[in-house]
Every structure is written in C-alpha cells, then in structure tokens.
Design a protein around this motif. Structure first.
Motif, PDB file in Angstrom:
ATOM      1  N   ASP A  76       1.083  10.991   8.344  1.00  0.00           N
ATOM      2  CA  ASP A  76       0.608  12.127   9.128  1.00  0.00           C
ATOM      3  C   ASP A  76      -0.334  11.612  10.207  1.00  0.00           C
ATOM      4  OD1 ASP A  76       1.977  14.002   7.582  1.00  0.00           O
ATOM      5  OD2 ASP A  76       0.323  14.173   6.156  1.00  0.00           O
ATOM      6  N   VAL A  77      -0.265  12.206  11.387  1.00  0.00           N
ATOM      7  CA  VAL A  77      -1.137  11.805  12.493  1.00  0.00           C
ATOM      8  C   VAL A  77      -2.444  12.589  12.411  1.00  0.00           C
ATOM      9  CG1 VAL A  77      -1.442  11.702  14.988  1.00  0.00           C
ATOM     10  CG2 VAL A  77       0.799  11.194  13.979  1.00  0.00           C
ATOM     11  N   ILE A  78      -3.540  11.877  12.210  1.00  0.00           N
ATOM     12  CA  ILE A  78      -4.882  12.432  12.311  1.00  0.00           C
ATOM     13  C   ILE A  78      -5.518  11.738  13.513  1.00  0.00           C
ATOM     14  CG2 ILE A  78      -7.076  12.882  11.172  1.00  0.00           C
ATOM     15  CD1 ILE A  78      -4.679  14.071   9.694  1.00  0.00           C
ATOM     16  N   PRO A  79      -5.524  12.382  14.669  1.00  0.00           N
ATOM     17  CA  PRO A  79      -5.977  11.675  15.873  1.00  0.00           C
ATOM     18  C   PRO A  79      -7.451  11.333  15.799  1.00  0.00           C
ATOM     19  CG  PRO A  79      -5.666  14.005  16.330  1.00  0.00           C
ATOM     20  CD  PRO A  79      -5.143  13.774  14.947  1.00  0.00           C
TER      21      PRO A  79
ATOM     22  N   SER B  98       0.827  -1.205   0.000  1.00  0.00           N
ATOM     23  CA  SER B  98       0.000   0.000   0.000  1.00  0.00           C
ATOM     24  C   SER B  98       0.862   1.257   0.000  1.00  0.00           C
ATOM     25  CB  SER B  98      -0.912   0.023   1.229  1.00  0.00           C
ATOM     26  OG  SER B  98      -1.831  -1.032   1.217  1.00  0.00           O
ATOM     27  N   LEU B  99       1.964   1.226   0.746  1.00  0.00           N
ATOM     28  CA  LEU B  99       2.821   2.399   0.846  1.00  0.00           C
ATOM     29  C   LEU B  99       3.383   2.807  -0.505  1.00  0.00           C
ATOM     30  CD1 LEU B  99       4.805   1.574   4.115  1.00  0.00           C
ATOM     31  CD2 LEU B  99       2.785   3.009   3.859  1.00  0.00           C
ATOM     32  N   ARG B 100       3.528   1.842  -1.412  1.00  0.00           N
ATOM     33  CA  ARG B 100       4.062   2.153  -2.742  1.00  0.00           C
ATOM     34  C   ARG B 100       3.000   2.717  -3.682  1.00  0.00           C
ATOM     35  NH1 ARG B 100       6.930  -2.766  -1.511  1.00  0.00           N
ATOM     36  NH2 ARG B 100       5.424  -4.038  -2.679  1.00  0.00           N
ATOM     37  N   LEU B 101       1.727   2.604  -3.282  1.00  0.00           N
ATOM     38  CA  LEU B 101       0.633   3.039  -4.155  1.00  0.00           C
ATOM     39  C   LEU B 101       0.075   4.404  -3.790  1.00  0.00           C
ATOM     40  CD1 LEU B 101      -1.375  -0.311  -4.423  1.00  0.00           C
ATOM     41  CD2 LEU B 101      -0.217   0.862  -6.316  1.00  0.00           C
ATOM     42  N   VAL B 102       0.241   4.819  -2.544  1.00  0.00           N
ATOM     43  CA  VAL B 102      -0.433   6.026  -2.069  1.00  0.00           C
ATOM     44  C   VAL B 102       0.554   7.177  -1.894  1.00  0.00           C
ATOM     45  CG1 VAL B 102      -2.173   4.614  -0.920  1.00  0.00           C
ATOM     46  CG2 VAL B 102      -0.218   5.462   0.398  1.00  0.00           C
ATOM     47  N   ASP B 103      -0.007   8.376  -1.831  1.00  0.00           N
ATOM     48  CA  ASP B 103       0.806   9.573  -1.621  1.00  0.00           C
ATOM     49  C   ASP B 103       0.999   9.883  -0.143  1.00  0.00           C
ATOM     50  OD1 ASP B 103       0.964  10.487  -4.492  1.00  0.00           O
ATOM     51  OD2 ASP B 103      -1.206  10.467  -4.219  1.00  0.00           O
ATOM     52  N   LYS B 104      -0.019   9.562   0.634  1.00  0.00           N
ATOM     53  CA  LYS B 104       0.032   9.852   2.064  1.00  0.00           C
ATOM     54  C   LYS B 104      -0.618   8.720   2.844  1.00  0.00           C
ATOM     55  CE  LYS B 104      -0.024  14.920   1.969  1.00  0.00           C
ATOM     56  NZ  LYS B 104       1.160  15.124   2.829  1.00  0.00           N
ATOM     57  N   VAL B 105      -0.158   8.563   4.069  1.00  0.00           N
ATOM     58  CA  VAL B 105      -0.789   7.634   5.001  1.00  0.00           C
ATOM     59  C   VAL B 105      -1.208   8.435   6.230  1.00  0.00           C
ATOM     60  CG1 VAL B 105      -0.482   5.591   6.445  1.00  0.00           C
ATOM     61  CG2 VAL B 105       0.619   5.703   4.205  1.00  0.00           C
ATOM     62  N   TRP B 106      -2.438   8.174   6.694  1.00  0.00           N
ATOM     63  CA  TRP B 106      -2.893   8.746   7.960  1.00  0.00           C
ATOM     64  C   TRP B 106      -2.874   7.664   9.014  1.00  0.00           C
ATOM     65  CZ3 TRP B 106      -7.906  11.765   6.196  1.00  0.00           C
ATOM     66  CH2 TRP B 106      -7.513  12.902   5.471  1.00  0.00           C
TER      67      TRP B 106
ATOM     68  N   ALA C 284      -5.708  19.136  11.714  1.00  0.00           N
ATOM     69  CA  ALA C 284      -4.765  18.074  11.339  1.00  0.00           C
ATOM     70  C   ALA C 284      -4.961  17.655   9.886  1.00  0.00           C
ATOM     71  CB  ALA C 284      -4.940  16.880  12.262  1.00  0.00           C
ATOM     72  N   VAL C 285      -6.210  17.531   9.458  1.00  0.00           N
ATOM     73  CA  VAL C 285      -6.508  17.147   8.073  1.00  0.00           C
ATOM     74  C   VAL C 285      -6.042  18.247   7.119  1.00  0.00           C
ATOM     75  CG1 VAL C 285      -8.386  16.804   6.429  1.00  0.00           C
ATOM     76  CG2 VAL C 285      -8.401  15.586   8.616  1.00  0.00           C
ATOM     77  N   ARG C 286      -6.307  19.487   7.486  1.00  0.00           N
ATOM     78  CA  ARG C 286      -5.892  20.616   6.641  1.00  0.00           C
ATOM     79  C   ARG C 286      -4.384  20.677   6.509  1.00  0.00           C
ATOM     80  NH1 ARG C 286      -8.020  24.198   9.524  1.00  0.00           N
ATOM     81  NH2 ARG C 286     -10.110  23.898   8.659  1.00  0.00           N
ATOM     82  N   SER C 287      -3.682  20.444   7.607  1.00  0.00           N
ATOM     83  CA  SER C 287      -2.224  20.465   7.575  1.00  0.00           C
ATOM     84  C   SER C 287      -1.667  19.366   6.667  1.00  0.00           C
ATOM     85  CB  SER C 287      -1.673  20.303   8.996  1.00  0.00           C
ATOM     86  OG  SER C 287      -0.281  20.230   9.007  1.00  0.00           O
ATOM     87  N   SER C 288      -2.341  18.221   6.637  1.00  0.00           N
ATOM     88  CA  SER C 288      -1.870  17.100   5.819  1.00  0.00           C
ATOM     89  C   SER C 288      -2.079  17.340   4.327  1.00  0.00           C
ATOM     90  CB  SER C 288      -2.599  15.824   6.238  1.00  0.00           C
ATOM     91  OG  SER C 288      -2.228  14.730   5.426  1.00  0.00           O
TER      92      SER C 288
END
Length: 414
Positions: A217-220, A188-196, A408-412
C-alpha cells in the motif's frame, strides 16, 4: 497536553489502563521519532500521528533520542529500549549483514517483547529492513504485522553503485550488500501481512522484485512540520531587479546531496547570474562535509550548518532548486519548500514518486542550462511566480498534508 517520553530502560511494561484502546498500534523504529530530525524520523512521526487517529500508539525505538523532548501529541507514548552505555556493551542480536542494518542489542529484544506482550497491539509497524531481525520475533504478537519500507533499499543501493567493469561489480563488497538487502526484502515479504511504500514507483519496483507477489500500500511521505507552516501564504521578501535568493536544503554528508549542492553552486548559479545578475544561494543542512568548504567561500553562496530554524530559511528564499542526479532523500524537503510557497525547479529523480505535474506543480529540468533557464523564466514573470507559489501550497496541502496521510493509513488498515 503532552505525553512524556519514558526514561530509557526505566520500565519494560506499559500501563494498559493509560492507553485506552480502539485500534492499538505498536510502531518500532531504529531511532527515536521525537523530536524528528532526519527524513526517516519525519516519516515515522507522520505515521505515528496518522495511526493515532485510529487509537493509541506506542512508539518504541532501539536507540534513545539525542535531545529528549516532550511529545506534542497525548495519543502517542514513546519508549527507548537502550541507553548509549547498554547499546555499546550489550551483545548484538545478530551480526550486521549490510551497512544499513541497525545494531540491535540483545537486551533491546527482551525489553521489546515484554512491552509488546503487555501492550497487546492490534497492529505492529516495523521501520524497514534495517530492523529485519525483529520481524520473526514480533510476528506472533499481533494480528497485523506491517513493514514500512522507506525505500526499496536494494534498488537504491544498486543505483548508487559507482561505474565499473562488470567483473569488478560482480565481486565487489557493494554488490554483496545489494544481494543481501534483496534477500532480506524478499524474506520480509513472507513474514508480514502488509508492506507500506512511499510511492507508486516503489510499489512497482517491489512488485518486480517479488515477481508480482508483494501486497504493498502507498503511504506517501507527508509535509514535514506541517503544523508549523502558516495557514496563509506569507509575502516573500522583495526581489530587487528580479534577482532571487535560491535555497537548497538536505543532509550535507550524503554523497548525492553533496554532488547536487556543488553542481548548483559551481555550474548552475553562474548561468543564472549571467541572466539575472546578483542571484544568491543558501545551502543548508546537517553535518556539512569538509569538501564543501570551497563552495562556502564562493561569492553569493551562504552555507548554513545544522540550522536550528528552517522556517527562517524558507521565509528568506524565493525558489528551491534541487539538481539531484542519484540517490534519494530530498523529496521531503521538496514538499516542505512547496508548503511554504516556494516554487521548485528540480530533476525528475529528485521528485520521483511525488506525482507532480511539470509546469504546473513543479518545473522539471535535467541539464545545467535547463535548470538555470527555468529558474530565470520564473523570476522574470512576477505574476507567474505568485501563481506557482499558490499552486505549490495547494498541491502539497491536499495530497501530502496530515489528513491525506491519515486517510491512506486508514485505508490500509481498516
């Protein structure tokens, strides 16, 4: 205003004029996010609301809601891809590799792709590795593809494996499942741009799993049903002679929660009663396992199955006690209890990733004696108990309320 939930399978296109755009987000989940029931639903709904602060959001679920209801947010539109009959009869997209995998009918994929092409999202957020087979199909359809990992599933599954000899573990079915989960996470890490991820601890786990390559990125997790909690801290019911009502809420067919509830009722509660007298315990949650029947029969224990109104339970209780020793899944309940002004006594595992300060935001304890002692100490000092109630509410409002999640979402993404 309410945005209506679209009929199951009634359309494979979305009127783009009805979803005006700044940043358009498509969120793909296994189950309907509205009305939210489980912890996964609650996280998906919090994320949808946070994403809606950036622009229009379309939430697509593989399965329909068991009890469809009108949304309470006009910025969000929902669509379910299959009804129960289609889910039961349509050929599967792929063979299930682990118990976590969502059963995705082929018809669901074709509908999803049609909707996504019409909606033209700037961002697609996919709920975890249970939907791993969809990632490669969605990759070309948006500039930004995000994988929201509710847990590092391979690590959680490894933690929950029973103790056994190394040879038995090496060849067990559960070990194979852990390896497959880890493989899906790495692919999955190779397919996506970001992980939450939900916490700094999970970010470190993912970094270790990927050899430091993961960009997470941490989205609590936010406070469930925050909008239903009174702005002013309500008075608690009278505690005659320092004898409190304790509360434990969780899915009661989940083995770690079963173990924690039984431990609380049979080991910890008697210790509190020795010190305080008539302590009451409420255990509440979905689908209680039949093994809790003997716990429900204990004096001073009340078992509430599938409660309709958690607010009533939070108003009745004085403290929440969470003696979890394995797994996860109670953190949202800890946040919700604190938001209602309930001081929480818990194991460190139960509140892992929340960054709460021992003796200030929460009381940590591990053994039965320690959990009982810290509960007794709080109940024996009304002034301290009230101060801890205020602190609990302030902490979760500032760090886990809707504004914090939206930031947090906006920052990501921005």
């Amino acid at each position: 205003m309410h945005a209506p939930t679209n009929p199951i399978g009634a359309a494979t296109t979305v009127d783009s004029n009805s979803l005006s755009a700044s940043r358009r987000t498509l969120l793909v989940a296994s189950d309907a996010v509205w009305p939210p029931v489980s912890g996964g639903d609650l996280r998906n709904w919090q994320n949808a609301q946070a994403l809606a602060t950036l622009g229009d959001v379309l939430v697509i679920s593989v399965r329909e809601a068991s009890a469809p209801a009108k949304l309470d947010d006009s910025r969000i539109t929902t669509l379910a891809l299959t009804n129960p009959a289609e889910a039961a009869t349509s050929p599967r997209l792929t063979k299930r590799q682990t118990p976590l995998d969502t059963r995705i009918p082929q018809i669901a994929l074709s509908r999803l792709l049609a909707v996504a092409r019409d909606f033209k999202p700037d961002t697609i957020v996919v709920e975890g590795i249970p939907l791993f087979p969809l990632l490669s199909h969605l990759r070309p359809l948006a500039p930004t593809l995000v994988l929201d990992m509710h847990n590092i599933e391979s690590d959680l599954a490894r933690q929950m494996m029973p103790e056994s000899g190394w040879l038995a573990r090496l060849f067990s079915k559960k070990t194979r499942h852990v390896r497959r989960m880890r493989d899906m996470e790495l692919r999955s890490l190779r397919l996506v741009d970001k992980v939450w991820v939900c916490s700094e601890q999970d970010r470190e786990r993912l970094r270790g799993l990927s050899g430091g390559r993961a960009n997470a990125d941490v989205i609590p997790n936010g406070v469930p049903r925050f909008d239903l909690i009174p702005e002013q801290l309500a008075d608690q019911p009278a505690m005659a002679h320092g004898q409190p009502t304790l509360l434990f809420i969780g899915h009661l067919n989940y083995p770690p929660n079963l173990e924690a509830a039984r431990r609380l009722a049979t080991q910890i509660l008697p210790r509190m009663q020795t010190a305080l007298g008539g302590v009451k315990l409420i255990i509440a949650g979905r689908s209680p396992h039949r093994s809790l029947a003997d716990v429900a029969a204990l004096p001073d224990v009340e078992l509430i199955a599938n409660p309709d109104d958690l607010a009533e339970l939070y108003r009745r209780a004085h403290l929440a006690v969470v003696p979890l020793v394995s797994g996860g899944g109670t953190r949202l309940k800890i946040l919700e209890a604190m938001a209602w002004g309930l001081p929480v006594i818990a194991t460190r595992l139960a509140a892992e990733g929340l960054g709460l300060v021992d003796g200030v935001d929460i009381d940590f304890a591990e053994t039965d004696d320690e959990l009982a002692a810290r509960t007794v100490a709080l109940c024996s000092d009304p002034g301290w108990l009230q101060a801890r109630r205020r602190r609990a509410r302030e902490t979760v409002s500032q760090r886990f309320g809707p504004q914090a999640i939206a930031a947090a979402v906006r920052s990501s993404l921005v």
